[in-house]
Motif scaffolding. Structure first.
Motif, PDB file in Angstrom:
ATOM      1  N   ASP A  28      -5.313  -1.104  -5.282  1.00 56.09           N
ATOM      2  CA  ASP A  28      -4.477  -1.622  -4.087  1.00 56.09           C
ATOM      3  C   ASP A  28      -5.784  -2.401  -3.509  1.00 56.09           C
ATOM      4  OD1 ASP A  28      -3.496  -2.185  -1.862  1.00 56.09           O
ATOM      5  OD2 ASP A  28      -3.310  -0.149  -1.131  1.00 56.09           O
ATOM      6  N   GLU A  29      -5.658  -3.713  -3.429  1.00 60.65           N
ATOM      7  CA  GLU A  29      -6.528  -4.770  -3.096  1.00 60.65           C
ATOM      8  C   GLU A  29      -7.822  -4.527  -3.256  1.00 60.65           C
ATOM      9  OE1 GLU A  29      -5.241  -7.160   0.206  1.00 60.65           O
ATOM     10  OE2 GLU A  29      -3.501  -5.839   0.696  1.00 60.65           O
ATOM     11  N   SER A  86       0.910  -1.237  -0.008  1.00 61.87           N
ATOM     12  CA  SER A  86      -0.039  -0.009  -0.006  1.00 61.87           C
ATOM     13  C   SER A  86       0.988   1.193   0.008  1.00 61.87           C
ATOM     14  CB  SER A  86      -1.037   0.074   1.199  1.00 61.87           C
ATOM     15  OG  SER A  86      -1.701  -1.211   1.246  1.00 61.87           O
TER      16      SER A  86
HETATM   17 MG   LIG Z   1      -2.270  -2.521   1.940  1.00 60.62          MG
END
Ligand SMILES: [Mg+2]
Ligand SMILES: Nc1ncnc2c1ncn2[C@@H]1O[C@H](COP(=O)(O)OP(=O)(O)OP(=O)(O)O)[C@@H](O)[C@H]1O
Lengths: 291, 294
Positions: free
Chosen positions: B179-180, B53
């Protein structure tokens, strides 16, 4: 404009908030029209003048709440005293909230050394024993005006507002929606005003209410020791008067009861507004309420 | 639209108490390049806390690295001129992990889309703006009337995340930093989301940096994969190569720690799912989802 619709939406969703606002609104109305009311009671002359009427008249059609030890009309006194109390609350509430919000946002949003300096300063003010200092200040500044007392009280109450709001700013500024605003080219000030501020309204409300209440009761405290601003009567002074003259034993109970009821109502109204705001803004509670 | 996004020796330290030196190094000398053409998907995998992240935030300009630089079209993103910055902002766009927190609870979801329209000057009138928004919502298979005018908590996670995709669809960036984005969605919605992302790559030529800790998603997306551990990228290559012939010991470890999506490899422990569908690699139930609109 959008804020206004948001405010209306908020009110629709919480009965508590609505009731609190109505009570507060009525009190403010009463305060705004207090000169007219007092004038009507006096019927030409000033009903709050010393020896305007006979001393210790019991409540009756002529004097709804009776008269006090100087022969002043208690109803007229209460009405104008409430206006004074609300004024001091509003003055101190506005000043400390504005100061608190600005400091909190600058410290919380910018972080780093700016936050360090501001937080230390706020911390120092927070641990200073407020009331003795207030006494010293008022004793030093003889014949202070209502506004000056308001400013003096604010000096000590804004750090509370700043502290609560800053911790909220800290938790909000790293929210993904702030990041989304940043990648959408929003500037710092825009993010503070449009993304953070609306979500902080309940906390700002709490800050305002507690500063206002603190100031109203702070003034009561100053009155008790005779250091209040000159030439004005607030609710605290009437209560103090009632106690020191033993008004209750003389059958002049309204002099004691009515100001206390008004202060309690004010306290309740401000708290209902706070709880109501929280209710509306907490998304989980909002879901339960069935938006 | 620039053709390249490059990280050069990016290092990100954070102050931390009680650790040696008083800081932790979340990202340690990371360099890689993302090319806009041909459009591709590059996955970044690594376990929790490996710095994924943080890299995304560096690339998006949300966090200035303590050393090294992020270059867009060969220029440091923190030293761009006004015009270059505007171009970079539009051309590099995110999809974040938490589809709930991404919306300001104070406003209706439309605002996120209108913000994009206004800030990037996508439309000159309200009518054309609305047209654009509706077109983009349909492109991510959302019915505009089902989502517009709603508050975030009134929509499902899948709907919210697809609104973010609609936003990307409107902006047409060359680079998507995701991000995810699917970690909080259930298997079926997840597949939907990934398919839309692949559509974007094919139809609009978008390159995606896809951050995940889930290797089955990496398989599904294909393209390239980078493996990160403790803030360093230890391996990069085409998904099939890296997955079948991992060269770094950490990659081997990572591969060993997940259930093999290979139908020949049997689980040693008892499992309840009858048969893993080789093509979907998800354990989506055969029944219809609970809500008709996901
Ligand atoms: Mg993360
Ligand atoms: N703002 C910050 N301040 C201090 N430390 C941070 C900050 N952001 C991240 N870290 C630390 O940096 C390291 C890497 O975090 P990061 O969020 O990049 O990991 P991640 O790979 O995304 O993990 P996950 O898969 O759990 O999302 C962690 O040890 C984290 O605690």
């Amino acid at each position: 404009m959008r804020l206004l619709t948001a405010v209306l939406r908020t009110i629709r969703h919480s009965r508590r908030l609505a009731v609190g606002l109505i009570i507060l609104g009525l009190m403010v109305l009463l305060a705004v029209f207090s000169p007219l009311i007092v004038h009507a009671i006096g019927g030409g002359s000033d009903p709050i003048e010393v020896a305007a009427y006979e001393k210790w008249l019991v409540p009756g059609p002529d004097h709804l709440l009776g008269t006090d030890q100087y022969g002043r009309d208690v109803f007229a006194m209460v009405v104008s005293a409430m206006s004074v109390s609300l004024q001091i609350g509003a003055i101190a509430g506005v000043i400390s909230t504005v100061a608190g919000v600005i400091v909190a946002f600058v410290a919380g949003y910018k972080g780093g050394w700016i936050d360090g300096v501001l937080s230390t300063f706020t911390g120092i003010l927070l641990v200073i024993p407020t009331f003795p200092l207030l006494i010293a200040l008022s004793a030093y500044a003889k014949n202070v005006s209502l506004f000056q007392v308001g400013v003096m009280i604010s000096i000590f109450s804004w750090p509370f507002a700043a502290k609560t709001i800053r911790s909220q700013v800290l938790s909000l500024r790293s929210r993904p929606y702030v990041d989304l605003a940043r990648v959408s080219k929003a500037r710092d000030l825009e993010i503070i005003v449009t993304e953070l501020l609306p979500n902080l309204l309940p906390f700002i409300g709490v800050g305002f209410a507690s500063s206002a209440l603190g100031a109203i009761f702070g003034l009561v405290g100053l009155e008790v020791i005779g250091l209040g601003p000159g030439g004005v009567i607030d609710l605290g002074q009437i209560i103090f008067n009632a106690i020191s003259t033993g008004a209750l034993t003389l059958g002049a109970w309204p002099m004691f009861v009515v100001p206390i009821v008004l202060l309690t109502l004010l306290f309740a109204a401000l708290n209902m507004i706070n709880i109501g705001l929280e209710e509306v803004y907490n998304p989980r509670l909002r879901g339960v309420a069935g938006e | 639209m620039k053709s390249e996004l490059e990280l050069r020796g990016v290092q990100q330290r954070f102050h931390a108490r009680g650790v040696e030196g008083g800081y932790i190094t979340a990202v340690d000398d990371v360099s890689f390049t993302l090319a806009a053409s041909p459009p591709q998907v590059v996955s970044l995998v690594g376990q929790s806390g490996s710095g994924k992240s943080t890299i995304a935030r560096n690339v998006l300009g949300l966090q200035k690295p303590t050393a090294g630089s992020v270059l867009y079209g060969g220029k440091d993103i923190f030293k761009l001129s006004r015009a270059e910055y505007d171009e970079y902002r539009r051309d590099v766009q995110p999809v974040f992990q938490d589809p709930y927190a991404i919306f300001n609870p104070f406003y209706r979801v439309d605002r996120a889309l209108w913000k994009a329209v206004k800030k990037f000057g996508l439309a000159s009138t309200r009518a054309t703006g609305l047209e654009l928004i509706e077109e983009s919502l349909r492109a991510v298979r959302l019915e505009p009337e089902n989502v517009l005018g709603r508050y975030p908590h009134q929509l499902s996670g899948g709907q919210r995340q697809r609104i973010m995709l609609a936003r990307v669809h409107m902006l047409r960036p060359s680079f998507i930093i995701a991000d995810e984005p699917v970690s909080m969605l259930d298997a079926q919605v997840r597949k939907h989301f990934l398919d839309i992302l692949l559509d974007f790559q094919r139809e609009h030529g978008m390159t995606t940096l896809f951050i995940t800790h889930d290797l089955s998603t990496v398989y599904y997306l294909g393209g390239e994969v980078m493996v990160i551990t403790k803030g360093s990228i230890v391996e990069r290559g085409p998904v099939s190569t890296v997955m079948h012939e991992p060269s770094h010991p950490y990659t081997k470890l990572l591969l060993d720690s997940i259930p093999q999506p290979d139908p020949d490899a049997r689980w040693t422990t008892r499992i309840n799912v009858d048969e893993l569908d080789e093509e979907e690699k998800t354990d989506a139930p055969a029944t219809a989802p609970e809500t008709p609109v996901i």
